[in-house]
Design a protein around this motif. Structure first.
Motif, mmCIF file in Angstrom:
data_model
loop_
_atom_site.group_PDB
_atom_site.id
_atom_site.type_symbol
_atom_site.label_atom_id
_atom_site.label_comp_id
_atom_site.label_asym_id
_atom_site.label_seq_id
_atom_site.Cartn_x
_atom_site.Cartn_y
_atom_site.Cartn_z
ATOM 1 N N GLU A 61 0.849 -1.188 0.000
ATOM 2 C CA GLU A 61 0.000 0.000 0.000
ATOM 3 C C GLU A 61 0.883 1.236 0.000
ATOM 4 O O GLU A 61 1.843 1.336 0.765
ATOM 5 N N SER A 62 0.589 2.166 -0.881
ATOM 6 C CA SER A 62 1.422 3.353 -1.019
ATOM 7 C C SER A 62 1.540 4.116 0.290
ATOM 8 O O SER A 62 0.565 4.301 1.012
ATOM 9 N N THR A 72 -1.364 18.468 1.475
ATOM 10 C CA THR A 72 -0.740 18.591 0.155
ATOM 11 C C THR A 72 0.316 17.514 -0.024
ATOM 12 O O THR A 72 1.317 17.509 0.690
ATOM 13 N N PRO A 73 0.102 16.577 -0.976
ATOM 14 C CA PRO A 73 1.085 15.498 -1.164
ATOM 15 C C PRO A 73 2.403 16.031 -1.719
ATOM 16 O O PRO A 73 2.424 16.930 -2.558
ATOM 17 N N MET A 74 3.494 15.471 -1.246
ATOM 18 C CA MET A 74 4.814 15.792 -1.755
ATOM 19 C C MET A 74 5.333 14.662 -2.639
ATOM 20 O O MET A 74 5.924 14.902 -3.693
ATOM 21 N N ALA A 75 5.105 13.426 -2.208
ATOM 22 C CA ALA A 75 5.577 12.266 -2.960
ATOM 23 C C ALA A 75 4.783 11.045 -2.548
ATOM 24 O O ALA A 75 4.230 10.995 -1.440
ATOM 25 N N LYS A 76 4.732 10.075 -3.440
ATOM 26 C CA LYS A 76 4.077 8.805 -3.137
ATOM 27 C C LYS A 76 5.119 7.718 -3.294
ATOM 28 O O LYS A 76 5.800 7.633 -4.313
ATOM 29 N N LEU A 77 5.230 6.872 -2.277
ATOM 30 C CA LEU A 77 6.242 5.830 -2.260
ATOM 31 C C LEU A 77 5.579 4.466 -2.353
ATOM 32 O O LEU A 77 4.410 4.308 -2.016
ATOM 33 N N VAL A 307 13.853 12.364 4.892
ATOM 34 C CA VAL A 307 12.752 11.823 5.699
ATOM 35 C C VAL A 307 12.980 10.348 5.982
ATOM 36 O O VAL A 307 12.878 9.890 7.129
ATOM 37 N N LEU A 308 13.291 9.581 4.952
ATOM 38 C CA LEU A 308 13.518 8.145 5.130
ATOM 39 C C LEU A 308 14.743 7.899 6.014
ATOM 40 O O LEU A 308 14.727 7.017 6.877
ATOM 41 N N GLY A 309 15.796 8.684 5.792
ATOM 42 C CA GLY A 309 16.978 8.535 6.626
ATOM 43 C C GLY A 309 16.697 8.819 8.092
ATOM 44 O O GLY A 309 17.233 8.154 8.985
ATOM 45 N N VAL A 324 9.209 -1.643 4.374
ATOM 46 C CA VAL A 324 8.268 -1.508 5.481
ATOM 47 C C VAL A 324 7.659 -0.111 5.491
ATOM 48 O O VAL A 324 6.464 0.067 5.755
ATOM 49 N N ILE A 325 8.469 0.883 5.177
ATOM 50 C CA ILE A 325 7.970 2.256 5.124
ATOM 51 C C ILE A 325 7.263 2.519 3.802
ATOM 52 O O ILE A 325 6.123 2.994 3.764
#
Length: 771
Positions: A61-62, A72-77, A307-309, A324-325
């Protein structure tokens, strides 16, 4: 919504439960027998023993990354564009349309199209073509098998799985599984992602009515399930049902939409009158080639890496793979304020027409970076490290999933580092009006800077009105390196570095003899005495590299009156109604009293490049670092500073380590003429966008308990074509080219991801000088 009555939805008479059960068992027995005869008893036993159920599946799931407003979306992973919505939270539009489109007996059948199974069995025995005509439950079973990584090869598996699903789960549950799973085209999996992709709407029933997917729109989406994408072998002749693909696809969509509408009348979802008044919607969004991208191709893609880091170091995600993220369906709200980010990109992306005139149209090797931090919280409000998340990060660095350092955010700060010298001085009780011997050149035997040494004495490049004896504040405005080298000797390198560390500079890059690249020193973990031994007195005039992000956080600490907060990018992580992680704001006090803060503000607001034309009190400092033995060619230029509401740091340099040279051939690029205009434009635009009252953020006047400061010539307006006077001493060491790699890194330059080309290297310079 289920139809009611004594007849099935297709008009046939409903058999009694007992007769129907016996008939179904007989049909399945015949189908199983026929299929087993064709595929073997061993394979048949495997199918029975490995039935996947929805509880076995972990649907990717995204995860969506948002700006600070949380909307406001910035990115979809994630591997798939999917947002799961529980069945009971969906409105009825898609539930009804998908039943009318794909399985009109859904609410009454046992999950299996028995006639279809028999056709498949016969085809399997006779060598005929594979047959279709599956129920919704069978279609879901097929998808479930694929998600489990099991190759679907027989109709038997689909039938057995569907039968068991129907016995185990309610119809509502199965329909919810289906709607959250199937592809709709354009990379959208599940009805919610499809609603967002094709109409910019949602299926959630708790959303405002105007934002919810309508019945007519849901019918368009459910028509696409039959063929979500064009046939790659014949995309024009078999385009599917996306009405924006071509004229044939639109006609296909309209025809199937009419078929679905007729089914909805038969099922009782619409009256004949309602159906007659229902119009085919022409509001499907155009196909956007970039819509399927994650958003990492934009400047904020670098924010996502940070953010991920950052999340990898938190308890919920520490030690877990990135999937997982990325595939966890999380909502990540960042600290980035879109208004501030827009202002940052407009000013620092020097390829845009919105950038200041002084830096537009310059050579391609010019590069800028800008970071803005909120004083008192450490929230990074704006971040520009480059034009794409798949490129180099010139503003900072982060660790990837494998612990490797990525980014390219360290540069010698030159005279912009003197802010920390000045803060250490006022903390130590040295008044900014204390006078220092400030000749054009001066020897410092204790630091090895004498006429007989290789580096020579410290010298000032230009003459200031106060020379040869200047108050500290005058030397700051004129950026006299002789004064600041003496100040650093007097304070001690350990005290200067400690002030920088406490303010927010977490890393510095030292020059190691025999190593072609400076190595990162973690100021937070290394003992203070060991750190002091790694850096010479030249630290006070900005020889050693720091990151733009750290420098911005240091400025935020002074803007907050000496209250330091950790710079960070994540405000919260949630999944549905569950709060997974939230920022923990805390401050540490530098220990500067109010008089020290007032003197710091008072001095740095007199730097002419820091003057804003929007009625805000502002303070700042320029800086440059030069190439080789040159006294006119600069490789790194800086402007850093703050208001009471916002702090930022701007670096302007080159991607290849060559000196900054304008398109006109001039090397006259300084902190005041390059990054200065970027900083001023950004600070003016960002504070205006935030709609803050400057009167609430006024600087206080210092008391100057001893005597009043000397009067001087009034400060002129910000320079746009001439440099701020400063000095160019020759460092006692010979720094090698800057390195993007922290200590204990591989010797090769890092890349953002394994698929990318290496980051640009910098040309070594024998000696560099601050300005």
């Amino acid at each position: 919504m289920r139809p009611t009555g004594d007849h099935d939805a297709d008009g046939s008479t409903t058999p009694t439960p007992g007769r129907r059960r016996r008939r179904n068992r007989l049909l399945i027995f015949l189908a199983v027998f026929a299929l087993l005869a064709g595929s073997g008893l061993v394979a048949g036993g495997y199918y029975f023993d490995s039935v996947p159920t929805p509880t076995d599946l972990k649907l990717p799931e995204s995860t969506t990354v948002y700006y600070a407003d949380g909307r406001t979306p910035m990115a979809k992973l994630g591997a798939e564009n999917r947002t799961i919505v529980p069945y009971d939270q969906m409105n009825d539009s898609a539930k009804q349309a998908i039943v009318a489109a794909e399985d009109r007996t859904f609410w009454t059948n046992k999950g299996v199209d028995f006639k279809g199974v028999l056709r498949a069995a016969w085809a399997n025995v006779t060598g005929g073509q594979r047959q279709g005509a599956s129920t919704l439950t069978q279609q879901y079973a097929r998808v479930a098998a694929d998600l489990r990584g099991v190759t679907y090869s027989r109709k038997l598996r689909e039938a057995v799985v569907a039968w068991k699903l129907d016995d185990t789960y309610s119809k509502e549950e199965i329909l919810g599984f289906y709607l959250n799973t199937v592809p709709f085209g354009r990379g959208a999996y599940g009805i919610e992602a499809a609603a967002q992709t094709f109409f910019g709407k949602t299926v959630r029933r708790d959303a405002p009515p105007q934002q919810q997917l309508t019945q007519a729109e849901a019918m368009v989406l459910c028509a696409m399930v039959k063929q979500p994408e064009a046939d790659p072998a014949d995309p024009e002749g078999s385009p599917g049902y996306d009405p924006r693909r071509n004229a044939l696809a639109k006609q296909n969509s309209i025809d199937r939409w009419n078929y679905i509408r007729d089914g909805m009348v038969k099922l009782g979802y619409l009256t004949s009158e309602q159906a007659a008044n229902l119009a085919y919607p022409d509001s499907v969004r155009p196909i956007d080639p970039t819509a399927g991208r994650s958003g990492l191709d934009r400047p904020t893609g670098l924010v996502v890496h940070h953010v991920l880091g950052e999340l990898r170091q938190t308890e919920p995600f520490r030690g877990k793979p990135d999937e997982v993220i990325r595939d966890g369906g999380y909502k990540i709200v960042t600290t980035i304020d879109k208004r501030v980010q827009d202002a940052a990109e407009a000013a620092a992306d020097i390829r845009r027409d919105t950038a200041p005139e002084a830096v537009r149209g310059q050579p391609k090797n010019w590069q800028a970076a800008l970071v803005a931090v909120e004083p008192g919280t450490g929230r990074v409000l704006g971040y520009y490290g480059g034009s794409s998340g798949s490129g180099a990060d010139y503003a900072g660095w982060y660790r990837d999933e494998n612990g490797q350092a990525r980014g390219f955010g360290q540069h010698p700060p030159g005279s912009s580092f003197k802010v920390y010298d000045l803060a250490a001085a006022v903390e130590d009780g040295i008044s900014v009006k204390q006078r220092f011997d400030s000749p054009d050149t001066k020897e410092f035997p204790e630091s090895g800077r004498t006429k007989g040494s290789a580096a020579g004495p410290i010298r000032n490049a230009e003459h200031a009105p106060c020379q040869p004896n200047c108050a500290l504040w005058e030397a700051t405005v004129a950026s006299l390196n002789v004064t600041y080298f003496e100040l650093t000797e007097k304070l001690g390198t350990a005290k200067v570095i400690d002030m920088a560390k406490r303010a927010g500079v977490e890393s510095m890059w030292e020059t190691v003899k025999g190593n072609p690249q400076p190595q990162r020193v973690d100021l937070r973990t290394e003992p203070a005495d060991e750190v002091a031994r790694r850096f010479s007195t030249e630290v006070g005039i900005g020889q050693y590299g720091i990151s733009v992000q750290d420098h911005a956080n240091g400025m935020a600490t002074f803007a907050a009156g000496g209250k330091r907060a950790e710079a960070h990018f994540v405000r919260s992580v949630t999944k549905g109604d569950e709060k997974v992680w939230g920022e923990q704001l805390k401050q540490t006090d530098l220990g500067l009293d109010q008089e020290a803060i007032n003197q710091l503000d008072w001095t740095l607001r007199r730097v002419r490049a820091a003057k804003l034309d929007n009625d805000w009190d502002s303070a700042g400092k320029t800086g440059t670092w030069q190439a080789g033995q040159s006294t006119t060619q600069n490789v790194h230029t800086w402007m850093v500073g703050w208001t009471g509401a916002l702090a930022s740091a701007v670096w302007l340099g080159t991607t290849d380590g060559k000196p900054l040279r304008t398109t006109g051939g001039s090397y006259e690029v300084y902190g005041s003429t390059g990054p200065g205009p970027i900083w001023r434009q950004f600070m003016a635009d960002a504070t205006a966008a935030l709609k803050l009252d400057p009167d609430k953020y006024r600087f206080a006047e210092p008391a100057f308990p001893d005597d009043a400061p000397e009067t001087t010539t009034p400060t002129p307006p910000p320079a746009t074509s001439s440099p701020t006077p400063s000095a160019r001493p020759t460092p006692s060491t010979t720094p090698s080219r800057p390195s993007p790699s922290p200590s204990r890194r591989p010797t090769t330059l890092p890349t953002i991801s394994p698929s990318l080309s290496p980051l640009p290297s910098l040309t070594p310079s024998k000696t560099r000088k601050p300005r």
